[in-house]
Scaffold this active site. Structure first.
Site, PDB file in Angstrom:
ATOM      1  N   ASP A 327       0.856  -1.173   0.000  1.00  0.00           N
ATOM      2  CA  ASP A 327       0.000   0.000   0.000  1.00  0.00           C
ATOM      3  C   ASP A 327       0.897   1.229   0.000  1.00  0.00           C
ATOM      4  OD1 ASP A 327      -2.285  -1.394   0.236  1.00  0.00           O
ATOM      5  OD2 ASP A 327      -2.472  -1.149   2.405  1.00  0.00           O
ATOM      6  N   ASP A 652      -4.874  -3.396   4.606  1.00  0.00           N
ATOM      7  CA  ASP A 652      -5.319  -2.958   5.926  1.00  0.00           C
ATOM      8  C   ASP A 652      -6.839  -2.977   6.082  1.00  0.00           C
ATOM      9  OD1 ASP A 652      -5.796  -0.926   4.175  1.00  0.00           O
ATOM     10  OD2 ASP A 652      -4.550   0.564   5.179  1.00  0.00           O
ATOM     11  N   ASP A 656      -9.506  -6.204   1.861  1.00  0.00           N
ATOM     12  CA  ASP A 656      -8.196  -6.695   1.446  1.00  0.00           C
ATOM     13  C   ASP A 656      -7.993  -8.164   1.796  1.00  0.00           C
ATOM     14  OD1 ASP A 656      -7.426  -4.282   0.421  1.00  0.00           O
ATOM     15  OD2 ASP A 656      -6.505  -3.588   2.281  1.00  0.00           O
TER      16      ASP A 656
END
Ligand code: ATP
Length: 791
Positions: A327, A652, A656
């Site tokens: 990310d 997170d 996901d």
């Protein structure tokens, strides 16, 4: 007493003896905790010592040694038999001790997985371990997390839960706050309650804890949840296989030597002893224990480096990772967001350089000098909207709430930045809420990329741009494209102007300028509602809005990220950024940390047009994916895996989880990650930092190296023994080593030095060579040659 779901929330609070605005006092909480105990389910047992002992005794090695004891006894060699038994006991004890300690260490790591919850106590919101919750606590519930205890809802915004594990119902359940009649409602129908262990899939809420631990609905049905799973890793299985192969090889060699001796007319008794010694020499006794210990030590070292291993196989898989998909926000950047400027009426307005805690002179807009009246009022309205349209808050954390230095920011960093920016300009969220009380919220999620709040308008507002005859006002903020899509006009120097194509293009170019500097750009819009609607449907409210302007938020790249990226590249690992943010913002940060360049960027919308085959062809070259939705992550992982990459993937959010499960190494965020993402992960980053993944990869490589070092070491010393044992008698010498002597040599030279090899530090080139192939055998050709030569 009526059931909790039948009572009004006020009665529930009364029944629990707690005040809604202050929560319990810490003294009261401590008393209750003593009374009801910690909020845990009775723990199932991990592998207990008996199981570990059984595993130690059931090895091929022990089988061979016990056979040796029986043969020695049959030959009347009582001293030898006794000695071999002693050695077996010693060896088993050593193996047992190592294995037991490894098990304990891993179980200790498990305990760090307990999640934290925001609880109202002593009038302050504090982060507490979920285990400390007690009935009467008021807690915040957020999408993506597991419900920490059974709660009666006090407040709920678009809250939905998934309760299949408790009720069997697989659809999401919409939650409400109002009391529900009927004392025979099934659990699934008590929609103003949430139950421990179920999943919050959407929205957010506050709840009053009414039962904890074994008193919860889950506790009633749980007998041995929370089992500390024992997992063997592929490496351990391969080592086990190697051990078995060697045991078979030893039997064959032993039979051959025995037959040869018998043919040459050697003393049968001598040949039996020789054969036994040989068998003992070949089997690498220490192997299984050393592997376990090395893996456990690796996991502990990773923990010290802020990477918590949830599944032991991850330790070794980390060593062969070839791609790290990360990310952006919080992992490559600091996640310390600050609003730098506003863009209103084409003016770029830099915010005053003060913090939310500085005292601001009352009454003024404080937004730059030289702005025309319309622009300055629009900027104020924009900041009001940004402050109101968020879940973040600035709350007093000290005893003296009037002292601004005691303000504490709570919430998601993007939103904290907005609320803080408003406060920096004298617009405190709590004061704004008094003027515009919150009625409903259409929550943010990574797919919609925007959120809206609806506020009642108390009679009249000092805001000149708001009409005073409307009953309500809705504020929206979010990704510029998403917000502009919901707008039909914009404010332009105090006047409303339709959003035609030219204006839309112009706004997009203003957005792009800011995004190209690496800023996260949000747009803010508002819409006045003549009447407060009875129900709040997103499609009805989020349309015909008026665009107020843009907000540019800076989130600097982490200092250590660029260095970690370089280390990755030196180690033959390709870092890839996958983010929900705008491509320009993403690319700017990617360039700062050294990940990507413009040609290697793919946006979510481009991704959507690619077939799986096309994606597979592109995936090897793309290093920045921007404006993607969580579901895209799954496609990316799959495509990478299909071209043979070993993928570590961070995540997170709630959505996901599938990608984390699919990746070879699913990496969850310890600080900002939702419970579901942690549950689905193999490793949790306690500091959310990209550099930590790279450190963990290095440890993974060290573990594998060390196990191989031990294999080489023990195998070459065993090879030496085998050569001596075969060549000696062939050259007509007496038996060079008795079984007992060999066992003794192996015990002191394999077991103990093996432990030393387990804690070897990194080699100088650990992160300078390409990743190991997953299919690579533990002992490759070079190593066999080396073993034979050294032996
Ligand atoms: P990364 O994947 O790098 O961690 P992210 O998860 O932060 O990025 P999202 O949270 O999905 O990405 O955000 C996507 C977009 O949604 C952002 O670019 C921003 O425009 C918008 N956004 C983010 N947070 C909020 C929020 N709290 N309210 C409204 N819009 C938001």
């Amino acid at each position: 007493m009526p059931a909790w779901h039948q009572m009004s929330k006020e009665d529930c609070l009364l029944e629990q003896g707690v005040d809604a605005s202050n929560g319990l006092t810490s003294v009261e909480a401590a008393d209750r905790l003593r009374e009801v105990g910690r909020n845990v389910l009775i723990e199932g047992k991990g592998r207990n010592w008996l199981a570990i002992l059984r595993e130690q005794l059931c090895s091929a090695l022990v089988g061979i040694l016990l056979a040796a004891v029986i043969i020695s006894l049959a030959l009347g060699e009582y001293v030898d038999a006794l000695a071999i038994i002693t050695i077996v006991v010693l060896n088993t004890a050593l193996g047992f001790y190592q294995d037991y300690r490894a098990e304990k260490a891993l179980a200790a790591l498990k305990r760090f997985e307990v999640s934290t919850v925001r609880v109202l106590r002593d009038g302050k919101w504090q982060a507490l371990s979920a285990e400390e919750l007690i009935p009467g606590d008021i807690v915040q519930l957020e999408a993506g997390n597991l419900v920490p205890a059974d709660c009666r809802l006090l407040q709920a915004f678009s809250l939905r839960t998934q309760e299949a594990m408790l009720t069997g119902e697989s659809a999401d359940i919409e939650k409400v706050v109002k009391p529900l009649p009927g004392d025979d409602l099934s659990l699934g129908d008590r929609k103003n309650m949430v139950y421990k262990g179920t999943l919050l899939t959407y929205g957010h809420a506050t709840g009053l804890v009414i039962a904890t631990g074994m008193a919860t609905e889950l506790g009633k049905i749980a007998h041995s949840l929370h089992v500390v799973e024992h997992q063997t890793t592929p490496l351990q299985r391969r080592l086990g296989q190697l051990g078995r192969t060697l045991a078979i090889a030893s039997l064959v060699i032993v039979a051959a030597v025995f037959a040869m001796g018998a043919m040459l007319g050697e003393d049968v008794r001598l040949m039996v002893m020789t054969a036994l010694s040989l068998a003992v020499a070949i089997v690498p006794e220490g192997l299984p224990a050393v592997a376990t210990v090395t893996l456990a030590i690796g996991a502990m070292r990773m923990f010290n480096l802020q990477a918590l291993i949830r599944r032991l196989p991850a330790v070794e898989t980390l060593g062969s990772v070839t791609v790290i998909c990360s990310d952006k926000t919080g992992t490559l950047t600091e996640n310390k967001m600050t609003v730098e400027s506003l863009c209103v009426d084409d003016e770029n307005i830099r915010l005053p350089d003060r913090s939310a805690t500085d005292r601001v002179p009352a009454g003024a807009t404080h937004l730059g000098v030289g702005l025309d009246e319309g622009t300055s009022a629009a900027a104020e309205l924009l900041l009001m909207g940004a402050g109101l349209c968020s879940e973040a808050e600035l709350r007093s954390s000290g005893d003296d709430a009037s002292e601004p230095a005691n303000l504490e920011a709570l919430g998601e960093p993007t939103e904290v930045a907005l609320v803080t920016a408003a406060a920096r300009c004298g617009l405190s969220k709590s004061a704004l809420l008094e003027e515009f009380p919150l009625v409903e919220e259409l929550a943010f999620d990574s797919v919609r990329k925007r959120m809206t709040t609806i506020h009642r308008m108390e009679a009249g507002s000092r805001q000149t741009l708001l009409s005073s005859d409307a009953q309500a006002v809705a504020f929206m903020k979010g990704a510029t494209d998403q917000v502009v899509n919901a707008c039909s006009e914009r404010l332009w120097h105090g006047q409303r102007q339709p959003l035609d194509d030219a204006v839309r293009l112009h706004i997009a170019s203003l957005h792009d300028q800011l995004a190209a500097e690496g800023k996260r750009v949000l747009a803010v819009a508002c819409r006045q509602l003549a009447k407060l609607p009875a129900t709040f449907v997103a499609e009805e409210i989020e349309q015909g809005m008026t665009l107020l302007g843009l907000v540019a938020i800076a989130d600097p790249a982490r200092q250590e990220a660029a260095d970690a990226v370089t280390r990755c590249q030196a180690a033959g690992i390709r870092p890839v950024m996958i983010t929900g943010d705008h491509p320009l913002t993403a690319l700017s940060i990617a360039e700062q940390v050294g990940i990507g360049h413009a040609d290697a960027t793919l946006s979510g919308s481009q991704l959507a047009t690619l077939s799986d085959d096309e994606l597979r062809q592109r995936v090897g070259n793309v290093s920045v994916y921007a404006r993607v939705e969580p579901n895209d992550k799954l496609r990316i992982v799959e495509a990478l895996q299909q071209i043979g990459e070993v993928v570590a993937m961070t995540g997170d959010g709630v959505n996901d989880a599938p990608a984390l499960k699919k990746a070879h190494i699913g990496v969850a965020m310890g600080v900002t990650g939702a419970d579901v993402s942690k549950e689905a992960s193999d490793m949790v980053l306690l500091d959310d930092n990209f550099a930590t993944i790279v450190n963990a990869v290095e440890q993974g490589r060290i573990v594998y190296d060390n196990i191989r070092k031990f294999v080489r070491y023990t195998m070459s010393s065993n090879a030496g023994e085998v050569v001596v044992m075969i060549v000696g008698p062939l050259m007509g010498m007496p038996l060079p080593l008795l079984p007992l002597q060999i066992l003794w040599i192996n015990l002191v030279t394999d077991g103990l030095p093996g432990l030393a090899l387990a804690v070897e530090p990194a080699e100088r080139d650990t992160m300078q060579r390409p990743p190991r192939q997953t299919k690579e055998p533990i002992i490759d050709r070079t190593m066999w040659i080396n073993i034979a030569w050294v032996g």
